[in-house]
Motif scaffolding. Structure first.
Motif, PDB file in Angstrom:
ATOM      1  N   HIS A  91       0.812  -1.215   0.000  1.00 40.32           N
ATOM      2  CA  HIS A  91       0.000   0.000   0.000  1.00 40.32           C
ATOM      3  C   HIS A  91       0.852   1.275   0.000  1.00 40.32           C
ATOM      4  CE1 HIS A  91      -3.797  -2.151   0.692  1.00 40.32           C
ATOM      5  NE2 HIS A  91      -3.102  -2.937   1.502  1.00 40.32           N
ATOM      6  N   HIS A  92       2.159   1.125   0.089  1.00 39.28           N
ATOM      7  CA  HIS A  92       3.041   2.290   0.090  1.00 39.28           C
ATOM      8  C   HIS A  92       4.185   2.060  -0.888  1.00 39.28           C
ATOM      9  CE1 HIS A  92       1.014   2.454   4.030  1.00 39.28           C
ATOM     10  NE2 HIS A  92       1.145   3.764   3.929  1.00 39.28           N
ATOM     11  N   LEU A 249       6.712   5.687   6.142  1.00 36.81           N
ATOM     12  CA  LEU A 249       5.408   5.652   5.478  1.00 36.81           C
ATOM     13  C   LEU A 249       4.674   6.992   5.462  1.00 36.81           C
ATOM     14  CD1 LEU A 249       3.951   2.198   6.627  1.00 36.81           C
ATOM     15  CD2 LEU A 249       5.463   2.741   4.704  1.00 36.81           C
TER      16      LEU A 249
END
Length: 299
Positions: A91-92, A249
């Protein structure tokens, strides 16, 4: 000496797979030389030593001692053969990039609880320098010499029985304070039953470990990561981890609660995401002087 050859499916990053088992410089139970990577440990059959090396995509494993068969049987799992990353989504960008560059970065599992639990308890609420010093002392003074033609000074960590025989003054000499000492002794008294945690796995296995006084969320997670390659065991309560995850993040420092919120999309593989983040080697900004380790032997 017993030997085994094993061919992994896909890429294999041997150093990364076994690095979590190394407890600081000069770890008596973990050494690397020109012949390979050496691991010494306790098994249900007794102490043993394992030597791993890779040639032409094949793992060559040799083992010595009463625990040799057990160690050889566990080679595939140790090197990530049982690790299942199905459903993992990055997701990152940093997680996606490391996952792309490091296809051999998987989660290994020893299948054995005691050795990794002992080391994890020693690392509770102290610096790595303090914990590793105590680990070396206990292995060399209260463990046994690692079997086989091992590098000089290799030793098997003390068994539960050996731990229960350590006198108070010997704990003090090892630099282990009362809180960690009590947790180790409590774990040693039920060590046979604690091995069931590796069979249970996941959150259930972590809860099983936490039935022992002195074993909390952090210690259970650190043990689960190594004993059964738990992909969701986040080391909550770690001094450095929230900062590393936060700056990687979201570019800011986090506390545990905020870290878990940021990692929530990765459940049930949050620890896997953390492994990719730490493998990026980004670190975090330093805002003050380095903490000075204590030496409980001088108290």
């Amino acid at each position: 000496m017993l030997e085994r050859r094993w061919t992994p499916e896909g890429a294999l990053d041997l150093p990364a797979l076994v690095r979590p088992l190394r407890r600081g410089p000069g770890d008596p139970a973990f050494q690397v030389d020109a012949r390979g990577t050496w691991l010494a440990g306790n098994t249900a059959a007794g102490p043993g030593t394992l030597c791993l090396r890779v040639a032409a995509g094949e793992v060559l494993a040799s083992a010595w001692g009463p625990g040799a068969d057990v160690l050889l049987d566990g080679v595939p799992a140790l090197l990530g053969a049982r690790d299942d990353d199905a459903g993992f989504v990055a997701h990152h960008p940093i997680v996606a990039e490391v996952r792309r560059r490091r296809p051999g970065l998987r989660l290994g599992s020893t299948g054995r609880v005691w050795d990794v639990l002992l080391a994890a308890i020693l690392e509770q609420k102290v610096t790595g320098t303090e914990a590793h010093r105590s680990w070396r002392h206990l292995a060399r003074r209260h463990g046994v010499a690692a079997p086989g033609p091992v590098p000089d000074g290799m030793a098997v960590p003390p068994t539960p029985a050996a731990v229960l025989g350590i006198a108070d003054w010997q704990w003090h000499k090892a630099g282990v304070d009362g809180g960690r000492r009590r947790a180790i002794i409590a774990a040693a008294q039920v060590a046979g039953r604690l091995e069931r945690a590796a069979e249970l796995g996941g959150a259930e296995g972590r809860l099983w470990l936490r039935k022992v006084p002195g074993i909390g969320v952090w210690t259970a997670a650190e043990t689960a990561q190594r004993a059964w390659g738990d992909p969701d065991a986040v080391s909550i309560g770690d001094f450095h981890l929230p900062g590393i995850v936060g700056h990687a993040l979201v570019d800011r420092r986090l506390d545990d609660a905020a870290m878990l919120e940021v990692l929530a999309p990765y459940a049930p593989q949050r620890h896997r995401a953390v492994c990719y983040i730490t493998a990026a080697g980004l670190g975090k900004p330093r805002y003050g002087p380095r903490f000075s380790p204590r030496d409980y032997r001088a108290i």
